[in-house]
Design a protein around this motif. Structure first.
Motif, PDB file in Angstrom:
ATOM      1  N   VAL A 244       0.841  -1.197   0.000  1.00 58.19           N
ATOM      2  CA  VAL A 244       0.000   0.000   0.000  1.00 58.19           C
ATOM      3  C   VAL A 244       0.879   1.250   0.000  1.00 58.19           C
ATOM      4  CG1 VAL A 244      -1.743   1.299   1.277  1.00 58.19           C
ATOM      5  CG2 VAL A 244      -1.838  -1.203   1.226  1.00 58.19           C
TER       6      VAL A 244
ATOM      7  N   VAL B 238      -4.116   9.807  -5.690  1.00 57.42           N
ATOM      8  CA  VAL B 238      -5.055   8.808  -5.172  1.00 57.42           C
ATOM      9  C   VAL B 238      -6.097   8.473  -6.238  1.00 57.42           C
ATOM     10  CG1 VAL B 238      -6.773   8.283  -3.402  1.00 57.42           C
ATOM     11  CG2 VAL B 238      -4.730   9.604  -2.793  1.00 57.42           C
TER      12      VAL B 238
ATOM     13  N   GLU C  54      -2.673   4.574  -2.807  1.00 54.09           N
ATOM     14  CA  GLU C  54      -3.959   4.068  -2.308  1.00 54.09           C
ATOM     15  C   GLU C  54      -4.680   5.034  -1.374  1.00 54.09           C
ATOM     16  OE1 GLU C  54      -2.498   1.321  -4.571  1.00 54.09           O
ATOM     17  OE2 GLU C  54      -1.255   1.794  -2.826  1.00 54.09           O
ATOM     18  N   GLY C  55      -3.963   6.004  -0.809  1.00 57.46           N
ATOM     19  CA  GLY C  55      -4.600   6.924   0.117  1.00 57.46           C
ATOM     20  C   GLY C  55      -3.721   8.118   0.404  1.00 57.46           C
TER      21      GLY C  55
ATOM     22  N   LYS D 218     -12.211   6.676  -2.042  1.00 60.19           N
ATOM     23  CA  LYS D 218     -10.865   6.243  -1.657  1.00 60.19           C
ATOM     24  C   LYS D 218     -10.458   7.051  -0.424  1.00 60.19           C
ATOM     25  CE  LYS D 218      -9.341   4.857  -6.294  1.00 60.19           C
ATOM     26  NZ  LYS D 218      -8.266   4.954  -7.320  1.00 60.19           N
TER      27      LYS D 218
ATOM     28  N   THR E 142      -5.355   4.647   7.398  1.00 58.50           N
ATOM     29  CA  THR E 142      -5.673   5.007   6.007  1.00 58.50           C
ATOM     30  C   THR E 142      -5.354   3.851   5.068  1.00 58.50           C
ATOM     31  OG1 THR E 142      -5.124   7.303   6.542  1.00 58.50           O
ATOM     32  CG2 THR E 142      -5.322   6.744   4.209  1.00 58.50           C
TER      33      THR E 142
ATOM     34  N   GLN F  99      -8.028   1.270   5.457  1.00 56.79           N
ATOM     35  CA  GLN F  99      -9.267   1.693   4.775  1.00 56.79           C
ATOM     36  C   GLN F  99      -9.205   1.405   3.271  1.00 56.79           C
ATOM     37  OE1 GLN F  99      -9.408   5.868   6.434  1.00 56.79           O
ATOM     38  NE2 GLN F  99     -11.591   5.405   6.427  1.00 56.79           N
ATOM     39  N   SER F 100      -8.023   1.515   2.705  1.00 55.61           N
ATOM     40  CA  SER F 100      -7.888   1.327   1.256  1.00 55.61           C
ATOM     41  C   SER F 100      -8.193  -0.113   0.844  1.00 55.61           C
ATOM     42  CB  SER F 100      -6.479   1.712   0.800  1.00 55.61           C
ATOM     43  OG  SER F 100      -5.521   0.724   1.165  1.00 55.61           O
TER      44      SER F 100
END
Length: 327
Positions: A16, A114, A120-121, A300, A321, A324-325
């Motif tokens: 990530v 993003v 990813e975040g 996202k 974060t 979450q992705s």
């Protein structure tokens, strides 16, 4: 299991990438170095590269293995692709020339990374306001289908036994409508699951099951019905006072038969004022650790740091974060 150990396991090996628009800030650099060293995620720092390196060296950090990007010195072809994507996404609200200027801003540039899937975040806000962090996300990434507004939740955690709850919205919406409050409840239940909280959602009020009459109470009661219809898979009940939600004996007395009373794990406040006050009382008087705000409802993940955040806060919010992705 400790919350962050659990999250680390979820993101371990997923490669990530998280972008930090405030790359010249020492607290950001320190957290990024730790995240990379711990092999948790791949940080991307934005800002003048030489300045990032100077600040890092002055603070004893080695950034040689981090990705550093200067939005003002980005490869021309890649920047033109980003500009075109931004113009298309804004649908006539920005010309090419305006987009070129806007995307030199770190938060907009990071948001586009993003959006384009390059990372990813994003984590920002340590030197920017919430508006400066969230506005680009709302304009570009936008909210998920069925979600009209983003909202801000806090994980409230205390003690060795990891007593853990979720409070929302404590950061974004000043006075949400019944529909918006219902959406916040559903998003909060989903967020809770990510953090190993079994969601039992209480729609908070100063009334329990009609014990008081007012438009404010009616709003929460209506929001409860809407939320139950939107997400019947979750346990959601209201309107409930906090003591009826939290204390089993009080819940049994005030709301007998409720599947949430006395055992709530997710607390949805009726408006921002009570939510913000409530989480800070729990934090300062109840000695809970308040982790967040965690922005909910975006396509996202973008996370907003407090300007008073320290390196540890940055480190933890980046992990959140990244997790979450994967939702």
């Amino acid at each position: 299991m400790d919350l962050f150990e659990s999250l680390k396991q979820k993101i371990n090996g997923k490669n990530v990438k998280i972008v930090f628009p405030e790359g010249v800030e020492p607290r950001i650099i320190g957290a990024a170095v730790r995240l990379k060293a711990d092999q948790i995620l791949d940080p991307v720092l934005l800002g003048p590269v030489d300045r990032i390196k100077d600040v890092a060296a002055n603070n004893g950090f080695n950034v040689s293995n981090l990705t550093l990007i200067d939005p003002n010195n980005y490869p021309e072809n890649d920047f033109e692709t980003m500009v075109a994507a931004f113009v298309e996404r804004r649908k006539g609200k920005a010309t090419k020339e305006q987009a070129e200027a806007i995307l030199r801003d770190g938060n907009y540039f990071g948001t586009m990374l993003v959006y384009l899937g390059e990372v990813e975040g994003m984590v920002s806000g340590i030197v920017h306001s919430t508006g400066e962090t969230v506005r680009p996300a709302l304009q570009v990434i936008k909210t998920k289908p069925g979600v009209s507004r983003t909202s801000g939740a806090f994980i409230m955690q205390r003690g060795r036994d990891q007593e853990r709850y979720l409070f929302s919205d404590c950061a974004i919406n000043i006075d949400p409508s019944a529909q918006e409050l219902a959406e916040i409840a559903v998003q909060s239940a989903k967020t809770a699951e990510l953090f190993d909280i079994d969601p039992k959602v209480s729609m908070l009020s100063f009334s329990t099951k009609g014990s008081a009459k007012s438009p404010q109470v009616d709003k929460v009661a209506e929001a409860t019905k809407i939320a139950q219809e939107l997400a019947p898979e979750y346990v959601i009940d209201g309107e409930l006072q906090f003591d009826a939600s939290y204390v089993p004996s009080v819940g049994a007395q005030k709301a007998p038969g409720s599947p949430v009373a006395g055992q709530a794990t997710v607390y949805v406040f009726p408006e921002l004022q009570s939510g913000n006050i409530g989480y800070k009382i729990a934090q300062r008087l109840g000695h809970f650790e308040a982790i967040g705000p965690i922005l909910q409802g975006l396509n996202k993940p973008v996370s907003d740091l407090s300007r008073g955040a320290n390196e540890e806060d940055v480190y933890k919010l980046a992990i959140i974060t990244a997790a979450q992705s994967l939702q």
